[in-house]
Design an enzyme around this catalytic site. Structure first.
Site, PDB file in Angstrom:
ATOM      1  N   LYS A 288       0.854  -1.180   0.000  1.00 40.25           N
ATOM      2  CA  LYS A 288       0.000   0.000   0.000  1.00 40.25           C
ATOM      3  C   LYS A 288       0.894   1.235   0.000  1.00 40.25           C
ATOM      4  O   LYS A 288       1.760   1.372   0.870  1.00 40.25           O
ATOM      5  CB  LYS A 288      -0.909   0.000   1.243  1.00 40.25           C
ATOM      6  CG  LYS A 288      -2.091   0.941   1.181  1.00 40.25           C
ATOM      7  CD  LYS A 288      -3.153   0.484   0.182  1.00 40.25           C
ATOM      8  CE  LYS A 288      -4.421   1.292   0.295  1.00 40.25           C
ATOM      9  NZ  LYS A 288      -5.172   1.016   1.536  1.00 40.25           N
ATOM     10  N   HIS A 289       0.737   2.109  -0.977  1.00 38.12           N
ATOM     11  CA  HIS A 289       1.560   3.315  -1.093  1.00 38.12           C
ATOM     12  C   HIS A 289       3.055   2.983  -1.073  1.00 38.12           C
ATOM     13  O   HIS A 289       3.838   3.624  -0.379  1.00 38.12           O
ATOM     14  CB  HIS A 289       1.211   4.303   0.006  1.00 38.12           C
ATOM     15  CG  HIS A 289      -0.216   4.775  -0.050  1.00 38.12           C
ATOM     16  ND1 HIS A 289      -0.756   5.397  -1.156  1.00 38.12           N
ATOM     17  CD2 HIS A 289      -1.219   4.690   0.853  1.00 38.12           C
ATOM     18  CE1 HIS A 289      -2.026   5.681  -0.935  1.00 38.12           C
ATOM     19  NE2 HIS A 289      -2.342   5.259   0.271  1.00 38.12           N
ATOM     20  N   ASN A 431      12.664   5.553   7.992  1.00 39.10           N
ATOM     21  CA  ASN A 431      13.219   4.540   8.870  1.00 39.10           C
ATOM     22  C   ASN A 431      12.277   3.336   8.938  1.00 39.10           C
ATOM     23  O   ASN A 431      11.077   3.502   9.123  1.00 39.10           O
ATOM     24  CB  ASN A 431      13.410   5.108  10.274  1.00 39.10           C
ATOM     25  CG  ASN A 431      14.563   6.080  10.367  1.00 39.10           C
ATOM     26  OD1 ASN A 431      15.632   5.837   9.870  1.00 39.10           O
ATOM     27  ND2 ASN A 431      14.337   7.197  11.058  1.00 39.10           N
ATOM     28  N   HIS A 537      14.471   5.680   0.252  1.00 40.27           N
ATOM     29  CA  HIS A 537      13.837   6.990   0.378  1.00 40.27           C
ATOM     30  C   HIS A 537      12.861   7.248  -0.752  1.00 40.27           C
ATOM     31  O   HIS A 537      12.832   6.511  -1.723  1.00 40.27           O
ATOM     32  CB  HIS A 537      14.901   8.092   0.399  1.00 40.27           C
ATOM     33  CG  HIS A 537      15.728   8.058   1.657  1.00 40.27           C
ATOM     34  ND1 HIS A 537      17.030   7.595   1.668  1.00 40.27           N
ATOM     35  CD2 HIS A 537      15.433   8.382   2.933  1.00 40.27           C
ATOM     36  CE1 HIS A 537      17.508   7.671   2.909  1.00 40.27           C
ATOM     37  NE2 HIS A 537      16.562   8.137   3.693  1.00 40.27           N
TER      38      HIS A 537
END
Length: 537
Positions: A288-289, A431, A537
């Protein structure tokens, strides 16, 4: 710098009297050539293309008849000649150009049709260096660029998909319009740019050049998207031709058109599922995302799905599901119980296709293979005024020298779960904190500014999942925990211990490693250090 000279303005519609055709991909060639011939266009061609036109019983002049020189050097030199490039570049309404054409016997070429040697396909099939070099086209790009520059007079076609449009204008208007020629010229320059990008990147890789002075990436349009990440953003999907199974070359069996976010999330899901060897166990990843909300292995694919779903059933709603092996009917039935956007798998059996087929909007993608999680490659992303390029994160836990740094070593089950958790780490936004128990995630904390917050969020999600399932205690009790980077302080480790974790895997490398190890020993935790981090990231 070339001095500017005022030239007469070209007419909008330019008649096509002569066409030079030289194509590697001969799809639609005979029909296209026949239509040009019937429109009174003289055909000029080279090598295999001329042969194909002749076999279609059409008159065609060989390019050597145009130049007065035979093809030579194994076909490397055939179109690199003034009578070709003069015919493409001449400004027809300029008196000096017209005089030069007459003096040197240069006839105009009004339509150039070229698709290039299949360099990308040659690389994709794993051909040897010399074969790849031989498939670098020289004359083709030179002619394409010449014709595109002179698009005021010349139409250039690099894609068989444009044959119909060109024929339509010739039929309706007696020639090609400036608007069409300009559009074709832009496409032609983009094609040669993508071609050169493929060559330069392949060559950099072949010679071990990791930071070439110039770097370019190119691709071909696969899909114009409804919008980007948000409705006010314009977006398209381009493919590079890389021979890597995934969303870019998958076969969509059914469902709505993929959106920008669907494509991004589906890629993330399938790359994660590919971390798990199907010969060892079925695996399911729910995304999801671009973050996993559940990953599991089990004895069957359906069981793996149930375990993955149990990690975070709320977030899984409207998610993307990836499998590391063909989808079967039982798993398809389980998936169909809740709303899912996309399923991607190497294949799907008849039962699975039938069951998923009842969900008309659910996209089912078949890849016919798994990407190699350990294969090299490049990733790139845009930043203001430039782009960042890096090698793909192909680090794998099985290749690392793991070090037990605590008094207590992990049990065999803990070690198996620690390796499982660390595989997932590199696919979770940093993180990242991942709790795992018995081959399944039981809590995931992603994308937080503080590693402590990630640990707490993962534990909170585990508690929520336990409440939803009617369990008295969260599954983090007796779990293991993985961190994508080192613990800078002991607080993140202590949060994991409070959640019930009994063993930890992390890269190590902090100046406070000794403090973190001491905290683990005090809590009776086993800790393993990998020496490799997985920031995402």
């Amino acid at each position: 710098m070339v001095s500017l000279k005022a030239h007469p303005k070209a007419a909008d519609v330019q008649r096509v009297r002569r066409a030079l055709i030289s194509v590697s991909d001969k799809t639609g060639l005979a029909e296209f050539a026949r239509a040009l011939h019937e429109a009174g266009v003289e055909l000029v061609s080279t090598g295999g293309t001329a042969k194909a036109i002749k076999e279609a019983a059409l008159p065609v002049k060989d390019v050597s008849d145009l130049t007065g020189f035979p093809e030579m050097m194994d076909g490397r030199v055939k179109t690199l000649h003034p009578k070709v490039h003069g015919g493409l570049l001449a400004i027809r309404d300029d008196a000096d150009h017209a005089a030069s054409m007459k003096e040197h016997g240069i006839g105009g070429i009004d339509l150039l049709v070229v698709n290039l040697y299949p360099f990308e396909a040659t690389v994709a099939k794993g051909a040897a260096y010399d074969e790849c070099v031989e498939n670098i086209d020289i004359g083709g790009p030179a002619m394409i660029r010449a014709a595109a520059k002179n698009h005021a007079y010349v139409a250039v076609v690099v894609d068989a998909a444009d044959y119909g449009t060109v024929l339509g204008e010739i039929s309706a208007r007696g020639g090609t319009s400036l608007a069409l020629r300009t559009k074709l010229a832009q496409k032609a320059y983009a094609r040669t740019a993508a071609y050169d990008a493929a060559i330069s990147n392949w060559m950099a890789d072949a010679i071990g050049e990791t930071a070439p002075d110039y770097r370019a990436f190119g691709g071909s349009l696969k899909q114009t998207l409804r919008y980007g990440e948000n409705p006010h953003q314009i977006a398209s999907f381009y493919v590079t031709g890389e021979n890597r199974p995934g969303v870019s070359n998958a076969e969509q069996l059914q469902g709505k058109e993929l959106s920008y976010n669907n494509i991004n999330d589906t890629d993330a899901a399938f790359e994660l599922a590919a971390e798990f060897d199907p010969k060892l166990a079925p695996a399911i990843a729910i995304i999801k995302h671009a973050n996993p909300c559940g990953v599991a292995t089990a004895t069957t694919l359906a069981a793996a799905y149930r375990k993955a779903l149990a990690c975070d059933p709320v977030s899984a709603f409207g998610g993307i599901i990836a499998a590391n092996m063909p989808l079967d009917g039982e798993t398809a039935e389980e998936i169909a119980r809740i709303f899912t956007e996309v399923i991607i798998a190497p294949d799907a059996d008849e039962d699975a296709r039938r069951i998923i087929g009842q969900k008309k909007n659910l996209r089912l993608l078949i890849t016919h293979g798994l990407p190699d999680a350990g294969a090299p490659g490049l990733n790139f992303k845009a930043v203001a005024g430039g782009m960042l390029v890096q090698s793909r994160d192909n680090g794998r836990i099985d290749d690392l020298d793991l070090k037990v740094v605590t008094k207590r070593a992990p049990t065999a089950q803990e070690m198996a779960d620690l390796k499982f958790a660390f595989r997932i780490c590199k696919h979770v936004k940093s993180n990242a904190i991942i709790y795992v128990k018995n081959g399944a995630t039981v809590g995931i904390g992603a994308g937080q500014m503080s590693r402590v917050d990630s640990a707490r969020i993962a534990a909170r999600k585990a508690q929520d999942a336990a409440d939803a399932a009617g369990e008295k205690t969260p599954a983090t009790i007796g779990s293991v925990v993985a961190s994508d980077a080192f613990f800078p302080f002991a607080d993140g480790l202590l949060s994991a211990a409070e959640a019930g974790a009994t063993a930890v895997i992390q890269p190590g490398g902090s100046v406070r490693d000794d403090e973190v190890i001491a905290a683990a020993d005090e809590k009776g935790l086993a800790m393993v250090m990998t020496g490799m981090r997985h920031f995402r990231h």
